[in-house]
Design an enzyme around this catalytic site. Sequence first.
Site, PDB file in Angstrom:
ATOM      1  N   GLU A  75       0.836 -15.238  -5.334  1.00  0.00           N
ATOM      2  CA  GLU A  75       2.011 -14.492  -5.838  1.00  0.00           C
ATOM      3  C   GLU A  75       3.298 -15.003  -5.159  1.00  0.00           C
ATOM      4  O   GLU A  75       3.278 -15.316  -3.961  1.00  0.00           O
ATOM      5  CB  GLU A  75       1.812 -13.002  -5.488  1.00  0.00           C
ATOM      6  CG  GLU A  75       2.940 -12.091  -5.933  1.00  0.00           C
ATOM      7  CD  GLU A  75       2.738 -10.636  -5.468  1.00  0.00           C
ATOM      8  OE1 GLU A  75       1.956 -10.391  -4.522  1.00  0.00           O
ATOM      9  OE2 GLU A  75       3.386  -9.752  -6.049  1.00  0.00           O
ATOM     10  N   CYS A  93      -1.430  -8.947  -7.708  1.00  0.00           N
ATOM     11  CA  CYS A  93      -1.566  -8.161  -6.472  1.00  0.00           C
ATOM     12  C   CYS A  93      -1.879  -6.674  -6.680  1.00  0.00           C
ATOM     13  O   CYS A  93      -3.008  -6.323  -6.986  1.00  0.00           O
ATOM     14  CB  CYS A  93      -0.295  -8.388  -5.649  1.00  0.00           C
ATOM     15  SG  CYS A  93      -0.568  -8.174  -3.876  1.00  0.00           S
ATOM     16  N   LYS A 118       4.173  -8.576 -13.838  1.00  0.00           N
ATOM     17  CA  LYS A 118       3.422  -7.583 -13.036  1.00  0.00           C
ATOM     18  C   LYS A 118       3.735  -6.176 -13.552  1.00  0.00           C
ATOM     19  O   LYS A 118       4.911  -5.787 -13.638  1.00  0.00           O
ATOM     20  CB  LYS A 118       3.842  -7.724 -11.576  1.00  0.00           C
ATOM     21  CG  LYS A 118       3.094  -6.846 -10.591  1.00  0.00           C
ATOM     22  CD  LYS A 118       3.562  -7.156  -9.166  1.00  0.00           C
ATOM     23  CE  LYS A 118       2.753  -6.483  -8.090  1.00  0.00           C
ATOM     24  NZ  LYS A 118       3.176  -6.889  -6.738  1.00  0.00           N
TER      25      LYS A 118
HETATM   26  O1  LIG Z   1      -1.890  -2.770  -2.659  1.00  0.00           O
HETATM   27  C1  LIG Z   1      -1.709  -3.335  -1.573  1.00  0.00           C
HETATM   28  O2  LIG Z   1      -2.188  -2.914  -0.517  1.00  0.00           O
HETATM   29  C2  LIG Z   1      -0.902  -4.601  -1.503  1.00  0.00           C
HETATM   30  C3  LIG Z   1      -0.077  -4.823  -2.738  1.00  0.00           C
HETATM   31  C4  LIG Z   1       0.975  -5.841  -2.530  1.00  0.00           C
HETATM   32  O3  LIG Z   1       1.182  -6.321  -1.439  1.00  0.00           O
HETATM   33  C5  LIG Z   1       1.770  -6.314  -3.672  1.00  0.00           C
HETATM   34  O4  LIG Z   1       1.587  -5.848  -4.802  1.00  0.00           O
HETATM   35  O5  LIG Z   1       2.597  -7.218  -3.458  1.00  0.00           O
END
Ligand SMILES: O=C(O)CCC(=O)C(=O)O
Length: 265
Positions: free
Chosen positions: A42, A144, A110
Amino acid sequence: MIKIACIQSDVVLGDSITNSMKMKGKIIEAINQHATVIVLPELWTTGYCLEEITKHTGQQESIISELQTIARSHQVTIISGSFPIEREHGVTNTLIVINNEGDVVKEYDKVHLFQLMNEHHYLQSGTDNGLFTIDGLEVAGFVCYDLRFPEWIQTHAVNGAKVLFFVAEWPIQRMEHWETLLKARAIENQCYVVACNRVGKDLANTFGGGSVLIDPWGEVLVKGSTEEEIIYGEIDRGKVEEIRNTIPIFEDRKDGIYKSFKKNV
Ligand SMILES: O=C(O)CCC(=O)C(=O)O
């Protein structure tokens, strides 16, 4: 069999040029190891410099175009992690997929923005699905925090996805969640899971790596460390069908009951 490479890299905050030069070298390394599908993390060009993200969006198009040239010349698919993309309604955190002819075949914004890292203050969420195909194989990609939303992921499996790709900047203090949720998504959807996470630090977080390839039975086939590396693994197209025939959860789902759920108390 499809040979996959996940490039688990560190990111220099706010330096798209340095990050892209390094990434291009790593992509060539993966190609030399005969990977045909290459996955990046990401926001690997910028990291989480969200306060000044609009300063960086202008540089992304030429980086994506360079990746298209690599994909075309070496006939590889690049699931090129996510980029900050300037759209009419604001900046999105967008997974870009380039096929082995060099065409951008998917842009997935996203959907679930991560409030704990202030994404909702600087980014706009997407509303479209993450489905695409690789050589006729139906797959889906996510970014993510989307991993924590099983209904969203399962909707893609119900609609044909057989491999679930996750690109991430997942902090090290929640690696237990990362591993458990990825395994659960593989088992409950009877899909391969391919997840690519960054390593290193930014001003606020240390990121945990642990990129992984999991088969549709939930077996971890290969797993990365907390250091920069490229992990490799293979996807067997027949395995999804085999597992789905053994325990036919998609035949046994009761969609009608789930949708008509009413709380009576
Ligand atoms: O859900 C999480 O613990 C991490 C999510 C995250 O870091 C993101 O979406 O960038």
